[in-house]
Enzyme design. Structure first.
Site: not given
Ligand code: 6PG
Length: 476
Positions: A11, A32, A102, A128, A182, A185-186, A189, A260, A287
Site C-alpha cells: 500500500a 504483496n 505503527n 514517521s 514512535k 512521537h505521535n 504530535e 487512530k 479530540r
C-alpha cells in the site's frame, strides 16, 4: 542476483519505502498479498531502481540475500501477526523481520520474543513522515537486537532524512523501544497540533482576523523559535480557500477530530508508568471532546454564557503573548514526553539516549522542528537531565515568556475561550516548580479514611494517625 532488502505490503507507505530503498541503489524484493499491486508498482516506478517482484511469499523469500532483511508494512494489528506467521516457516536463522507499521510496543515485545526462539531477529521500527517521508526520507526509529542493527542500520540511515548531513535514524534500544519512541512521537504530535489549534482559536477570536490574515501570522512565526513542519502546514491550511464555496477551507471542515490510537496508547502508558504528560493527555481528550456530538449538542443548549469574545487592545502585544504561550506550552509537552521516554527506558531496560531521539526527529517526521536541536544540546550538556524544562536554555525561554503565558490563560478563562492544553501546561509549570504541593492534604485524607499512612517532613519513617480513636500517631 539476490535482493538486499524485501518489502511486503505495498500500500502507499510500503510502496514508497520500497521505492526509497531502490532509489538509494538497493536491489529491492517486492511482495504483496494481491499481485496486481506489485505489478502496478513495477509498471509505474520500475525504472527508478532495481526491483525483484514475486507473486508468492516463497519466491519473495528466496529472492533475498542472507541474512534476509524483510520489511513488513501492513496495517498494524492482527494483519501483522498473520504475515509474521506465514513468513517464519520460510526463514532461516539470523534473518531479520522488520515491522515498519505503527504497532503497539507490547505487541513488538511479544513478537520479538517469539521470533528470537526461532533464532530470528525482529525489528520493531517506527517510521514517521507520512507518504512523502517514506519516499524521500523519513525519520526512522528502529528497535531490536544490536546485531540486527549492524546489518540493517546502514541501509536505514541511507534512506532516512538527513539534517546537516546527519541521518534521522539511529538504534533506539531492544525489542519494543523503537515503536515506543514512535508512539511518544505521535503523542507529542497530538500535543503540538492541539497547541497550534488553541493558538489559532485565540488569534481568531482576539483579532477577529480572517483565515488568510492568520495564515500570515503563522508564516511569520515559522521564521522564529517555533519554526516547524506543523506551523508551516498550518499557515498553508489557513491560506487555502475551498474551491467549491470560496470560503476559507478551515471553515468548511467539520470540527470533529479523529484518532487512530497512538495518542491514546501514549496516555495509557503514561498512566501505567505514573508520568504526568498532561499536554498530550489534554490533546487526546480534546479530540474525544470534539467528537462527543450528543454531549456537545446538550451542552450548547443548556450551558449558557456569552460566546467567546476578547477585546484585544494591543494587537501586537496579543500576538506576541499567544506566541510565547504556545512556545512555553510546547516546551512543557516535549519535556513531559521525554520524561516518559526516560521512565520507560528504565522500566523496560532500554537505555534510550534522549538526545539522540531529539536528533533523529529533526528531519523527516511530523514534529520536525528547529527547536529539536536545542533538546539534543540540552541532553548533551547533561545526559541525566531530570527535566527538560529545567535545562538552562529552556528554563530561561519559558521563564521569560511566563507573563505572556499567564495573560493568555487568564484572559481565556475570563473570556470563555477553551484552551485545555495551554492552561494545563501552565498548571504543570506552576505545580512542578512549587515548593510545597497540596499533595500533603491528599495524603492526610488517605490516611484518615483508609489508614494508608503518610511520611513526615521532620523525621524518617511511615506513620498512621488513629483518626477514629484518640488521634494518636503510631509509627508503622
Ligand atoms: C507520522 C504520523 C503517522 C500518522 C498518525 C496519525 O509520524 O508519520 O504520526 O503515524 O499520521 O498515526 O494519527 P491519528 O490518525 O491518530 O491522528
Amino acid at each position: 542476483e539476490l535482493a538486499q532488502i524485501g518489502v511486503t505490503g505495498l500500500a502507499v507507505m510500503g510502496r514508497n519505502l520500497a521505492r526509497n530503498f531502490a532509489r538509494n541503489g538497493y536491489r529491492v524484493a517486492l511482495h504483496n498479498r494481491t499481485y496486481a499491486r506489485t505489478e502496478s508498482l513495477i509498471a509505474e516506478h520500475g525504472s527508478e531502481g532495481d526491483f525483484v517482484a514475486s507473486e508468492s511469499l516463497e519466491d519473495f523469500v528466496a529472492s533475498l540475500e542472507r541474512p534476509r532483511r524483510i520489511v513488513i508494512m501492513v496495517q498494524a494489528g492482527p494483519g501483522t501477526d498473520a504475515v509474521i506467521d506465514q513468513l517464519v516457516p520460510l526463514l532461516e536463522p539470523d534473518d531479520i523481520v522488520i515491522d515498519a507499521g505503527n504497532s503497539h510496543f507490547p505487541d513488538t515485545i511479544r513478537r520479538e520474543k517469539a521470533l528470537a526462539e526461532h533464532d530470528l531477529h525482529f525489528v520493531g521500527m517506527g517510521v514517521s513522515g507520512g507518504e512523502e517521508g517514506a519516499l524521500n526520507g523519513p525519520s526512522i526509529m528502529p528497535g531490536g537486537s544490536p546485531k540486527s542493527y549492524e546489518s540493517l542500520g546502514p541501509m536505514l540511515e541511507k534512506i532516512s532524512a538527513h539534517v546537516d548531513g546527519v541521518p534521522c535514524c539511529t538504534y533506539v534500544g531492544s525489542d519494543g523501544a523503537g515503536h515506543f519512541v514512535k508512539m511518544v512521537h505521535n503523542g507529542i504530535e497530538y500535543a503540538d497540533m492541539q497547541l497550534i489549534a488553541e493558538a489559532y482559536d485565540l488569534l481568531r477570536i482576539g483579532l477577529g482576523a480572517s483565515a488568510g490574515e492568520l495564515a500570515e501570522i503563522f508564516k511569520e512565526w515559522n521564521s522564529g523559535d517555533l519554526e516547524s513542519f506543523l506551523i508551516e502546514i498550518t499557515a498553508e491550511v489557513l491560506g487555502h480557500v475551498d474551491a467549491e464555496t470560496g470560503k476559507p477551507f478551515v471553515d468548511i471542515i467539520l470540527d470533529r477530530a479523529e484518532q487512530k490510537g497512538t495518542g491514546r496508547w501514549t496516555v495509557q502508558n503514561a498512566l501505567d508508568l505514573g508520568v504526568p504528560i498532561t499536554g498530550i493527555a489534554e490533546a487526546t481528550f480534546e479530540r474525544s471532546l470534539s467528537a462527543s456530538t450528543p454531549q456537545r449538542e446538550a451542552a450548547r443548549q443548556k450551558l449558557e454564557g456569552k460566546a467567546a469574545t476578547w477585546e484585544v487592545t494591543d494587537r501586537d502585544e496579543f500576538i506576541n503573548d499567544v506566541r510565547q504561550a504556545l512556545y512555553a506550552s510546547k516546551v512543557v509537552a516535549y519535556s513531559q514526553g521525554f520524561d516518559q521516554i526516560a521512565a520507560a527506558s528504565k522500566e523496560y531496560g532500554w537505555d534510550i539516549d534522549r538526545g539522540a531521539m531529539a536528533r533523529i526527529w529533526r528531519g523527516g517526521c511530523i514534529i520536525r522542528a528547529r527547536f529539536l536541536n536545542r533538546i539534543t544540546e540540552a541532553y548533551e550538556r547533561d545526559p541525566e537531565l531530570p527535566l527538560l524544562l529545567a535545562d538552562d536554555y529552556f528554563a530561561d525561554a519559558v521563564n521569560s515568556g511566563v507573563e505572556s503565558w499567564r495573560r493568555i490563560v487568564a484572559g481565556a478563562a475570563t473570556n470563555g475561550v477553551s484552551v485545555p492544553a495551554f492552561s494545563s501546561s501552565l498548571s504543570y509549570y506552576d505545580g512542578i516548580r512549587a515548593e510545597r504541593l497540596p499533595a500533603a492534604l491528599v495524603q492526610a485524607q488517605r490516611d484518615f479514611f483508609g489508614a494508608h499512612t503518610y511520611r513526615r517532613v521532620d523525621k524518617e519513617g511511615t506513620f498512621h494517625t488513629e483518626w477514629s480513636r484518640d488521634r494518636s500517631e503510631t509509627q508503622q
